[in-house]
Write an enzyme that holds these catalytic residues in place. Sequence first.
Site, PDB file in Angstrom:
ATOM      1  N   HIS A 116      -5.184  -7.659   0.648  1.00 39.24           N
ATOM      2  CA  HIS A 116      -4.285  -6.221   0.620  1.00 39.24           C
ATOM      3  C   HIS A 116      -3.478  -6.085   1.882  1.00 39.24           C
ATOM      4  O   HIS A 116      -2.561  -5.642   1.833  1.00 39.24           O
ATOM      5  CB  HIS A 116      -5.317  -5.356   0.462  1.00 39.24           C
ATOM      6  CG  HIS A 116      -4.777  -3.947   0.288  1.00 39.24           C
ATOM      7  ND1 HIS A 116      -4.035  -3.565  -0.675  1.00 39.24           N
ATOM      8  CD2 HIS A 116      -4.720  -2.780   1.114  1.00 39.24           C
ATOM      9  CE1 HIS A 116      -3.456  -2.108  -0.514  1.00 39.24           C
ATOM     10  NE2 HIS A 116      -3.964  -1.961   0.478  1.00 39.24           N
TER      11      HIS A 116
ATOM     12  N   TYR B 156      -2.189  11.128   1.044  1.00 39.71           N
ATOM     13  CA  TYR B 156      -2.470  10.721  -0.106  1.00 39.71           C
ATOM     14  C   TYR B 156      -2.435  11.936  -0.947  1.00 39.71           C
ATOM     15  O   TYR B 156      -1.910  11.834  -2.255  1.00 39.71           O
ATOM     16  CB  TYR B 156      -3.894  10.274  -0.165  1.00 39.71           C
ATOM     17  CG  TYR B 156      -3.897   8.847  -0.047  1.00 39.71           C
ATOM     18  CD1 TYR B 156      -4.471   8.042  -0.943  1.00 39.71           C
ATOM     19  CD2 TYR B 156      -3.633   8.364   1.297  1.00 39.71           C
ATOM     20  CE1 TYR B 156      -4.609   6.635  -0.678  1.00 39.71           C
ATOM     21  CE2 TYR B 156      -3.769   7.018   1.398  1.00 39.71           C
ATOM     22  CZ  TYR B 156      -4.286   6.151   0.536  1.00 39.71           C
ATOM     23  OH  TYR B 156      -4.135   4.746   0.638  1.00 39.71           O
TER      24      TYR B 156
ATOM     25  N   ASP C 135       0.712  -1.316  -0.124  1.00 36.85           N
ATOM     26  CA  ASP C 135      -0.099  -0.147  -0.012  1.00 36.85           C
ATOM     27  C   ASP C 135       0.795   1.446   0.071  1.00 36.85           C
ATOM     28  O   ASP C 135       1.805   1.288  -0.674  1.00 36.85           O
ATOM     29  CB  ASP C 135      -0.985  -0.060   1.328  1.00 36.85           C
ATOM     30  CG  ASP C 135      -2.072   0.987   1.018  1.00 36.85           C
ATOM     31  OD1 ASP C 135      -3.057   0.777   0.494  1.00 36.85           O
ATOM     32  OD2 ASP C 135      -2.092   1.955   1.574  1.00 36.85           O
TER      33      ASP C 135
END
Length: 391
Positions: A369, A312, A180
């Site tokens: 994930h 982000y 990630d």
Amino acid sequence: MSSTELRPFRVDMSDEAIADLRRRIAAMRWPSKELVDDRSQGVQLATIQELARYWTTDYDWRKCEAELNALPMFKTEIDGVDIHFIHVKSSHEGALPLIITHGWPGSVIEMLGVVGPLTDPTAHGGSAEDAFDLVLPSVPGYGFSAEPAEIGWNPGRVAPAWAELMRRLGYTRYVAQGGDVGAAITDAMGRQAPAGLAGIHLNLLVTALGGPPSTESEAERAAAAQLATFRTSGIGYLIEQNTRPQTIGYPLLDSPVALAAWMLDHDTDSYYKISRAFTGGPPSGGLTRDHVLDNITTYWLTGTGASAARSYWENAQAAARAAGQARPEVKLPVGFTVFPDEIFRAPRSWAEQAYSNLTYFNEAAKGGHFAAWEEPELFATEIRAVFKPLR
């Protein structure tokens, strides 16, 4: 004491903060039930209401706090930010230093299950030669690390901070791993190739997130289809955090239920596994109710929902500035593991296009994930295999 020194750290959240958390959950004003039978409108009401009920009546944060405090934890200031990290040294001679970076909506909590298998492999089916000294840092703005007070903390800036951390710990040769957001940071480390970094391992092919590099084979077309599904129906959180992290930050800091729903609404596979754990089904490995709430509660009690979302925005800004520019090649050995329930199953050809020195590629039998969280023993087995030639 100098800010660059390694300062012992313990977690000690106040009773008042925990009581406030419960009060805020109880005061939640609930929306009506979704009008569909799946997650296509978002986190389902039955899931989040059961999570809220368990959070207030059965969950015990102090157990997580004790688990964290049983590990050697420290803080040190790097590039103006106070960095939290766990540092567990193996008792086995010749252990290889390894730094693992978490992602979003994760934290060091998702890595706790791999501490034993990696630092004490003989107790988990491995040999003493497989041992690692383990470093688990909290990304700036996440968990127990401080929030950056200025812009610029993208993966390209975190990467040298991690190299400095390993230098301060006295490591002259080490390896790095990430998934990630942690994959983006580890990728940046590989491209910067700081002194001492011997190789990297990833479990998310971040280079393909912008679009499939090729679609010639059946495996490539299948992965491209998975990417297309993600990009059309699974990136609500990504768009918001890439562009307006401050806006989403207000509910994330004000409402524990809003924070939990936002963190659950990540990828489809993980969502349904977590939802099942709260609605009567068996948990998928380490994705238990308590472990999931350990992670969410860490975000709540540290007040890092907004600052983590900003990472982000930082990544998106850095990517926009670098658009069209050639990136430095990763010349170090690179390992890549495909976990079958990941957002997309990257084929070997894509990994080879991204990393010319791909020395390890494997398709794991299970996991998604949050592979280290869900399948810690299998994850540790992959780590041992990929870095074995570098010992």
